[in-house]
Design a protein around this motif. Structure first.
Motif, PDB file in Angstrom:
ATOM      1  N   GLU A 132      54.655  43.957  34.398  1.00  0.00           N
ATOM      2  CA  GLU A 132      55.310  43.320  33.330  1.00  0.00           C
ATOM      3  C   GLU A 132      54.538  42.038  32.913  1.00  0.00           C
ATOM      4  O   GLU A 132      53.992  41.200  33.598  1.00  0.00           O
ATOM      5  N   PRO A 133      54.702  41.252  31.726  1.00  0.00           N
ATOM      6  CA  PRO A 133      53.948  40.294  31.388  1.00  0.00           C
ATOM      7  C   PRO A 133      54.535  38.984  32.213  1.00  0.00           C
ATOM      8  O   PRO A 133      53.339  38.088  32.155  1.00  0.00           O
ATOM      9  N   ASP A 134      55.625  38.899  32.578  1.00  0.00           N
ATOM     10  CA  ASP A 134      56.039  37.651  33.357  1.00  0.00           C
ATOM     11  C   ASP A 134      55.671  37.741  34.814  1.00  0.00           C
ATOM     12  O   ASP A 134      56.086  36.523  35.610  1.00  0.00           O
ATOM     13  N   VAL A 135      55.373  38.840  35.291  1.00  0.00           N
ATOM     14  CA  VAL A 135      55.295  38.956  36.732  1.00  0.00           C
ATOM     15  C   VAL A 135      53.670  38.665  37.300  1.00  0.00           C
ATOM     16  O   VAL A 135      52.788  38.968  36.719  1.00  0.00           O
ATOM     17  N   ARG A 136      53.455  37.861  38.455  1.00  0.00           N
ATOM     18  CA  ARG A 136      52.444  37.778  38.962  1.00  0.00           C
ATOM     19  C   ARG A 136      52.242  38.257  40.238  1.00  0.00           C
ATOM     20  O   ARG A 136      52.874  38.511  40.947  1.00  0.00           O
ATOM     21  N   TYR A 137      51.020  39.330  40.271  1.00  0.00           N
ATOM     22  CA  TYR A 137      50.591  40.267  41.112  1.00  0.00           C
ATOM     23  C   TYR A 137      49.627  39.704  42.191  1.00  0.00           C
ATOM     24  O   TYR A 137      48.651  39.230  42.043  1.00  0.00           O
ATOM     25  N   ALA A 138      50.014  39.539  43.200  1.00  0.00           N
ATOM     26  CA  ALA A 138      49.217  38.868  44.464  1.00  0.00           C
ATOM     27  C   ALA A 138      48.515  39.883  45.207  1.00  0.00           C
ATOM     28  O   ALA A 138      49.196  41.156  45.611  1.00  0.00           O
ATOM     29  N   VAL A 139      47.411  39.609  45.713  1.00  0.00           N
ATOM     30  CA  VAL A 139      46.766  40.387  46.762  1.00  0.00           C
ATOM     31  C   VAL A 139      46.117  39.440  47.709  1.00  0.00           C
ATOM     32  O   VAL A 139      45.723  38.602  47.444  1.00  0.00           O
ATOM     33  N   LEU A 140      46.080  40.000  49.116  1.00  0.00           N
ATOM     34  CA  LEU A 140      45.291  39.131  49.952  1.00  0.00           C
ATOM     35  C   LEU A 140      43.864  39.231  50.163  1.00  0.00           C
ATOM     36  O   LEU A 140      43.552  40.592  50.052  1.00  0.00           O
ATOM     37  N   VAL A 141      43.107  37.992  50.055  1.00  0.00           N
ATOM     38  CA  VAL A 141      41.823  38.192  50.113  1.00  0.00           C
ATOM     39  C   VAL A 141      41.160  37.482  51.285  1.00  0.00           C
ATOM     40  O   VAL A 141      41.168  36.210  50.921  1.00  0.00           O
ATOM     41  N   PRO A 142      40.805  37.772  52.503  1.00  0.00           N
ATOM     42  CA  PRO A 142      40.400  36.981  53.578  1.00  0.00           C
ATOM     43  C   PRO A 142      38.920  36.591  53.491  1.00  0.00           C
ATOM     44  O   PRO A 142      38.638  35.629  54.162  1.00  0.00           O
ATOM     45  N   ASN A 143      37.992  37.176  52.813  1.00  0.00           N
ATOM     46  CA  ASN A 143      36.513  36.852  52.665  1.00  0.00           C
ATOM     47  C   ASN A 143      35.877  37.238  51.467  1.00  0.00           C
ATOM     48  O   ASN A 143      36.610  37.810  50.620  1.00  0.00           O
ATOM     49  N   MET A 144      34.756  37.056  51.391  1.00  0.00           N
ATOM     50  CA  MET A 144      34.046  37.179  50.082  1.00  0.00           C
ATOM     51  C   MET A 144      33.840  38.471  49.905  1.00  0.00           C
ATOM     52  O   MET A 144      33.647  39.071  48.703  1.00  0.00           O
ATOM     53  N   ARG A 145      33.882  39.361  50.669  1.00  0.00           N
ATOM     54  CA  ARG A 145      33.821  40.871  50.723  1.00  0.00           C
ATOM     55  C   ARG A 145      35.085  41.312  50.075  1.00  0.00           C
ATOM     56  O   ARG A 145      35.011  42.081  49.101  1.00  0.00           O
ATOM     57  N   GLY A 146      36.147  40.874  50.536  1.00  0.00           N
ATOM     58  CA  GLY A 146      37.215  41.077  49.877  1.00  0.00           C
ATOM     59  C   GLY A 146      37.448  40.654  48.346  1.00  0.00           C
ATOM     60  O   GLY A 146      38.010  41.355  47.440  1.00  0.00           O
ATOM     61  N   TRP A 147      36.819  39.296  48.274  1.00  0.00           N
ATOM     62  CA  TRP A 147      36.897  38.854  46.900  1.00  0.00           C
ATOM     63  C   TRP A 147      36.108  39.725  45.965  1.00  0.00           C
ATOM     64  O   TRP A 147      36.624  39.988  44.800  1.00  0.00           O
TER      65      TRP A 147
END
Length: 286
Positions: free
Chosen positions: A70-85
Motif C-alpha cells: 500500500e502506498p502509505d505503508v512503510r515496511y520495515a526489516v531488521l538489518v544487524p550488520n553489513m551482510r544483512g544490508w
C-alpha cells in the motif's frame, strides 16, 4: 481533536520469528497484505539475519518480492550488520516504502549473549549500516533491548538505558524503540526509566515496546503516554517474543493496544475490525 498515536506492527517479524513450525511465504504475505489494509502505517515484515540463528526469517527476500504494498505503508526489516544490508539492498523494491531497524541492548549481559560483544562495540558495528542507509535515503529506526530487566544481569539501571540511547542516537538521530524484552517492567520502573531516557531523547523520538509476560504491558503503555510517548510497537494476536531471552513470550497484542487507546480517547487511524481478522489469521500460524 484527539491526539494521534502511531502503532508499529511487529507481528510478521518479532512475532513470527519465534515460531518453530514452518510458515510459508504465502501465509506471511497474506498476513502482511491484510495488515496493510487496516490503516497501519508501519509494518515490520522480516529480517536479514543469519538463517542459522533465526530460520523463520530466512525467506524475507521472498516475502518482500511477493508483497502487495500500500502506498502509505512503510515496511520495515531488521538489518544487524553489513551482510544483512547487502541482503536488503538485493531484495529492496523501488515501489515499496522501506525502513531498516538496527538493534542493541541496554545490558552488557544481553549484548554479550545476543551479539557477542559489548554495548559500545555493538554501536560501533552499526555505524557502517546506518551510514549506508543514509546514503541510500533509507529511514533507520533503533531498538534498545532490556530497558528494565535483563535475563542475565537482572534489573537494569535507568541511567544505563539513557546512556545507551544517547550512544545510539549519536550515530544518527533515529527514533528509538525501548524494549521491555522479558516483560518484567512495571509502571513505576518504566516511568523511572523513561524519565532518565527523556534526558537523552525527546518523547517524539521514542517508542515503547512492551512484552506482556507479566501482564503489565497495557499499564506500562499508559505510563508512557503520561510521559509523552505517542508511538508503540505491538504484535497482532500477541505473537512472539525474543528467541534469545528465555521466558519472554508474547508481545502485547495490537488489538489490546487499540482497545486501550480508544478507551483513553486517542486516535490511531486503524480499523479494529481488520485487525481482529488479522489476529485470527496470526494465531492460526502458531
Amino acid at each position: 481533536m484527539a491526539e494521534f498515536v502511531r502503532i508499529h506492527e511487529v507481528g510478521p517479524r518479532d512475532g513470527l520469528q519465534n515460531e518453530k513450525g514452518v510458515i510459508s511465504v504465502a501465509r506471511k504475505v497474506a498476513l502482511i497484505d491484510l495488515l496493510s489494509q487496516s490503516g497501519l502505517r508501519d509494518i515490520e515484515v522480516g529480517s536479514f539475519v543469519s538463517p542459522k540463528w533465526v530460520p523463520q526469517m530466512a525467506d524475507t527476500d521472498q516475502v518482500l518480492a511477493q508483497l502487495h504494498p500500500e502506498p502509505d505503508v512503510r515496511y520495515a526489516v531488521l538489518v544487524p550488520n553489513m551482510r544483512g544490508w547487502e541482503g536488503f539492498l538485493q531484495a529492496r523494491r523501488a515501489d515499496i516504502l522501506t525502513e531498516i531497524a538496527v538493534f542493541i541492548a541496554a545490558s552488557e549481559g544481553f549484548s554479550q549473549s545476543n551479539l557477542n560483544c559489548s554495548i559500545a562495540e555493538s554501536v560501533a558495528r552499526l555505524r557502517p549500516v546506518v551510514a549506508a542507509a543514509q546514503e541510500n535515503g533509507v529511514v533507520v529506526r533503533g531498538y534498545v533491548s532490556c530497558v528494565t530487566d535483563c535475563p542475565f544481569d537482572g534489573a537494569v539501571a535507568p541511567q544505563q538505558v539513557a546512556d545507551t540511547v544517547a550512544m545510539l542516537r549519536e550515530v544518527a538521530p533515529m527514533q528509538v524503540s525501548l524494549g521491555d524484552t522479558i516483560g518484567k517492567g512495571t509502571p513505576e520502573r518504566v516511568g523511572a526509566m523513561l524519565e532518565a531516557v527523556l534526558g537523552a531523547a525527546p518523547a517524539t523520538d521514542l517508542a515503547g515496546h512492551f512484552h506482556d509476560t507479566g501482564g503489565q504491558a497495557l499499564a506500562n503503555i499508559e505510563t508512557s503516554l503520561d510521559l509523552g510517548l505517542r508511538a508503540f510497537d505491538s504484535a497482532v494476536g500477541g505473537l512472539g517474543g525474543c528467541p534469545y531471552a528465555p521466558g519472554a513470550p508474547g508481545n502485547v497484542a495490537t488489538e489490546a493496544v487499540l482497545a486501550l487507546l480508544d478507551r483513553l480517547g486517542y486516535e490511531t487511524g486503524i480499523d479494529r475490525d481488520v485487525i481482529a481478522q488479522a489476529a485470527e489469521m496470526a494465531r492460526a500460524m502458531r
